[in-house]
Design an enzyme around this catalytic site. Structure first.
Site, PDB file in Angstrom:
ATOM      1  N   ARG A  22     121.186  57.011  93.380  1.00 44.51           N
ATOM      2  CA  ARG A  22     120.239  57.949  93.992  1.00 44.51           C
ATOM      3  C   ARG A  22     118.796  57.677  93.612  1.00 44.51           C
ATOM      4  O   ARG A  22     117.876  58.098  94.291  1.00 44.51           O
ATOM      5  CB  ARG A  22     120.573  59.385  93.577  1.00 44.51           C
ATOM      6  CG  ARG A  22     121.964  59.833  93.976  1.00 44.51           C
ATOM      7  CD  ARG A  22     122.327  61.136  93.305  1.00 44.51           C
ATOM      8  NE  ARG A  22     122.353  60.923  91.850  1.00 44.51           N
ATOM      9  CZ  ARG A  22     122.290  61.905  90.961  1.00 44.51           C
ATOM     10  NH1 ARG A  22     122.192  63.146  91.344  1.00 44.51           N
ATOM     11  NH2 ARG A  22     122.336  61.626  89.667  1.00 44.51           N
TER      12      ARG A  22
ATOM     13  N   GLU B  80     112.191  62.188  81.413  1.00 45.84           N
ATOM     14  CA  GLU B  80     111.199  63.171  80.984  1.00 45.84           C
ATOM     15  C   GLU B  80     109.885  62.438  80.774  1.00 45.84           C
ATOM     16  O   GLU B  80     109.776  61.599  79.885  1.00 45.84           O
ATOM     17  CB  GLU B  80     111.630  63.845  79.687  1.00 45.84           C
ATOM     18  CG  GLU B  80     112.829  64.738  79.834  1.00 45.84           C
ATOM     19  CD  GLU B  80     113.261  65.367  78.512  1.00 45.84           C
ATOM     20  OE1 GLU B  80     112.821  64.901  77.428  1.00 45.84           O
ATOM     21  OE2 GLU B  80     114.037  66.322  78.569  1.00 45.84           O
TER      22      GLU B  80
ATOM     23  N   GLN C 227      94.571  68.852  80.556  1.00 42.57           N
ATOM     24  CA  GLN C 227      94.182  68.477  81.912  1.00 42.57           C
ATOM     25  C   GLN C 227      94.948  67.227  82.306  1.00 42.57           C
ATOM     26  O   GLN C 227      95.170  66.342  81.490  1.00 42.57           O
ATOM     27  CB  GLN C 227      92.671  68.202  81.946  1.00 42.57           C
ATOM     28  CG  GLN C 227      92.127  67.808  83.300  1.00 42.57           C
ATOM     29  CD  GLN C 227      90.608  67.662  83.256  1.00 42.57           C
ATOM     30  OE1 GLN C 227      89.916  68.537  82.775  1.00 42.57           O
ATOM     31  NE2 GLN C 227      90.110  66.557  83.778  1.00 42.57           N
TER      32      GLN C 227
ATOM     33  N   ASN D 283      94.898  64.030  85.112  1.00 42.11           N
ATOM     34  CA  ASN D 283      94.047  63.298  86.049  1.00 42.11           C
ATOM     35  C   ASN D 283      94.896  62.288  86.807  1.00 42.11           C
ATOM     36  O   ASN D 283      95.833  61.722  86.250  1.00 42.11           O
ATOM     37  CB  ASN D 283      92.934  62.562  85.292  1.00 42.11           C
ATOM     38  CG  ASN D 283      92.035  63.504  84.531  1.00 42.11           C
ATOM     39  OD1 ASN D 283      91.724  64.589  84.987  1.00 42.11           O
ATOM     40  ND2 ASN D 283      91.624  63.089  83.349  1.00 42.11           N
TER      41      ASN D 283
ATOM     42  N   ARG E 238      88.456  50.016  86.199  1.00 41.62           N
ATOM     43  CA  ARG E 238      87.878  51.317  85.844  1.00 41.62           C
ATOM     44  C   ARG E 238      87.731  51.342  84.330  1.00 41.62           C
ATOM     45  O   ARG E 238      88.697  51.162  83.605  1.00 41.62           O
ATOM     46  CB  ARG E 238      88.771  52.456  86.316  1.00 41.62           C
ATOM     47  CG  ARG E 238      88.842  52.593  87.828  1.00 41.62           C
ATOM     48  CD  ARG E 238      89.677  53.811  88.213  1.00 41.62           C
ATOM     49  NE  ARG E 238      89.781  53.966  89.643  1.00 41.62           N
ATOM     50  CZ  ARG E 238      88.990  54.740  90.381  1.00 41.62           C
ATOM     51  NH1 ARG E 238      88.024  55.428  89.818  1.00 41.62           N
ATOM     52  NH2 ARG E 238      89.164  54.823  91.683  1.00 41.62           N
TER      53      ARG E 238
ATOM     54  N   HIS F 136      85.854  53.823  79.513  1.00 41.30           N
ATOM     55  CA  HIS F 136      85.363  55.193  79.455  1.00 41.30           C
ATOM     56  C   HIS F 136      85.824  55.910  78.193  1.00 41.30           C
ATOM     57  O   HIS F 136      86.906  55.639  77.673  1.00 41.30           O
ATOM     58  CB  HIS F 136      85.867  55.985  80.672  1.00 41.30           C
ATOM     59  CG  HIS F 136      85.477  55.368  81.976  1.00 41.30           C
ATOM     60  ND1 HIS F 136      86.242  55.512  83.102  1.00 41.30           N
ATOM     61  CD2 HIS F 136      84.427  54.601  82.337  1.00 41.30           C
ATOM     62  CE1 HIS F 136      85.668  54.868  84.115  1.00 41.30           C
ATOM     63  NE2 HIS F 136      84.569  54.304  83.667  1.00 41.30           N
TER      64      HIS F 136
ATOM     65  N   LYS G  94      94.466  60.436  75.353  1.00 44.17           N
ATOM     66  CA  LYS G  94      95.039  60.263  76.686  1.00 44.17           C
ATOM     67  C   LYS G  94      96.482  59.801  76.572  1.00 44.17           C
ATOM     68  O   LYS G  94      96.830  59.039  75.681  1.00 44.17           O
ATOM     69  CB  LYS G  94      94.252  59.217  77.486  1.00 44.17           C
ATOM     70  CG  LYS G  94      92.814  59.601  77.751  1.00 44.17           C
ATOM     71  CD  LYS G  94      92.069  58.509  78.479  1.00 44.17           C
ATOM     72  CE  LYS G  94      90.621  58.924  78.699  1.00 44.17           C
ATOM     73  NZ  LYS G  94      89.834  57.858  79.316  1.00 44.17           N
TER      74      LYS G  94
ATOM     75  N   HIS H 202      88.721  53.490  77.033  1.00 41.98           N
ATOM     76  CA  HIS H 202      89.909  53.180  77.832  1.00 41.98           C
ATOM     77  C   HIS H 202      89.483  52.670  79.204  1.00 41.98           C
ATOM     78  O   HIS H 202      88.515  53.147  79.793  1.00 41.98           O
ATOM     79  CB  HIS H 202      90.752  54.460  78.000  1.00 41.98           C
ATOM     80  CG  HIS H 202      91.883  54.301  78.951  1.00 41.98           C
ATOM     81  ND1 HIS H 202      91.856  54.829  80.223  1.00 41.98           N
ATOM     82  CD2 HIS H 202      93.057  53.648  78.830  1.00 41.98           C
ATOM     83  CE1 HIS H 202      92.991  54.521  80.838  1.00 41.98           C
ATOM     84  NE2 HIS H 202      93.729  53.805  80.021  1.00 41.98           N
TER      85      HIS H 202
ATOM     86  N   TYR I 106      97.172  60.457  84.035  1.00 38.32           N
ATOM     87  CA  TYR I 106      96.993  60.572  82.598  1.00 38.32           C
ATOM     88  C   TYR I 106      96.646  61.987  82.186  1.00 38.32           C
ATOM     89  O   TYR I 106      95.881  62.679  82.834  1.00 38.32           O
ATOM     90  CB  TYR I 106      95.982  59.553  82.055  1.00 38.32           C
ATOM     91  CG  TYR I 106      94.640  59.487  82.732  1.00 38.32           C
ATOM     92  CD1 TYR I 106      93.520  60.057  82.143  1.00 38.32           C
ATOM     93  CD2 TYR I 106      94.487  58.824  83.946  1.00 38.32           C
ATOM     94  CE1 TYR I 106      92.277  59.973  82.761  1.00 38.32           C
ATOM     95  CE2 TYR I 106      93.263  58.736  84.559  1.00 38.32           C
ATOM     96  CZ  TYR I 106      92.156  59.312  83.959  1.00 38.32           C
ATOM     97  OH  TYR I 106      90.929  59.242  84.576  1.00 38.32           O
TER      98      TYR I 106
ATOM     99  N   ASP J 121      80.052  52.074  86.215  1.00 34.70           N
ATOM    100  CA  ASP J 121      80.570  51.078  85.290  1.00 34.70           C
ATOM    101  C   ASP J 121      79.656  49.852  85.219  1.00 34.70           C
ATOM    102  O   ASP J 121      79.535  49.239  84.159  1.00 34.70           O
ATOM    103  CB  ASP J 121      81.994  50.680  85.658  1.00 34.70           C
ATOM    104  CG  ASP J 121      82.991  51.805  85.375  1.00 34.70           C
ATOM    105  OD1 ASP J 121      82.634  52.752  84.651  1.00 34.70           O
ATOM    106  OD2 ASP J 121      84.124  51.723  85.880  1.00 34.70           O
TER     107      ASP J 121
END
Length: 180
Positions: free
Chosen positions: A23, A28, A46, A48, A58, A61, A70, A117, A130, A166
């Site tokens: 299937r 988790e 939060q 993202n 990217r 940061h 994160k 990161h 994240y 960036d």
């Protein structure tokens, strides 16, 4: 769940237990008690979601204060994910580590506070999800150049697609001077 400590202190790879059959699969993606037991005990406040095309870079940061841990997952595609230790008193200050994350293996990257990161998309498209330990605040948003020669990251891309933000990021030497 299996945890692998990375060479930069505090950073970890999390290998979830995946239950697959005809299937599909189930795992988790986060369980506070299990992650706390594995040494990941920061509150995540939060989530993202980033979607990018191949060749997009990217980063790098970070949030200056209070910082931001994160927990990074790829839910579609594949990225080369990079962290840089920005903790001035760390023996690995200015060192980087890169790992591939994808939506097949479902390995997660835990990035502690004190790291920059970033990631590079190596599939046609990648969806990166994240969790972060502090709410985004534009006033504390910081960046270091993704291609800074003092750091010397071995990105798997020749013609990176980057944002104006960036492209205008500070160099690592500017960052070092600012925190001195």
């Amino acid at each position: 769940m299996r945890i692998e400590e990375l060479p930069l202190s505090g950073a970890k790879l999390i290998y979830p237990d995946i239950f697959a059959d005809e299937r599909g699969f189930f795992f988790e993606s986060y369980s506070e008690p299990k992650y706390r037991k594995a040494g990941i005990d920061c509150p995540f406040v939060q989530d993202n979601h980033s979607r990018s095309g191949v060749g997009t870079v990217r980063g790098l940061h970070f949030q200056s204060s209070p910082g931001q841990a994160k927990l990074v997952s790829v839910i579609g595609g594949k990225v080369y994910d990079v962290i840089v230790d920005l903790r001035p008193n760390s023996p690995t200050f200015g060192k980087w580590n890169g790992v591939y994350l994808d939506s097949v293996e479902h390995v997660q990257l835990f990035v502690p506070i004190g790291f920059a990161h970033g990631f590079c998309v190596v599939s046609d498209v990648a969806n990166v999800l994240y969790k972060v330990s502090s709410v985004y605040d534009a006033a504390t948003e910081c960046s270091i150049r993704w291609d800074d020669p003092d750091i010397g990251i071995g990105w798997p891309v020749k013609n990176a697609i980057i944002s104006a933000r960036d492209a205008a990021a500070q160099s690592f030497s500017q960052y070092r001077a600012r925190i001195a």
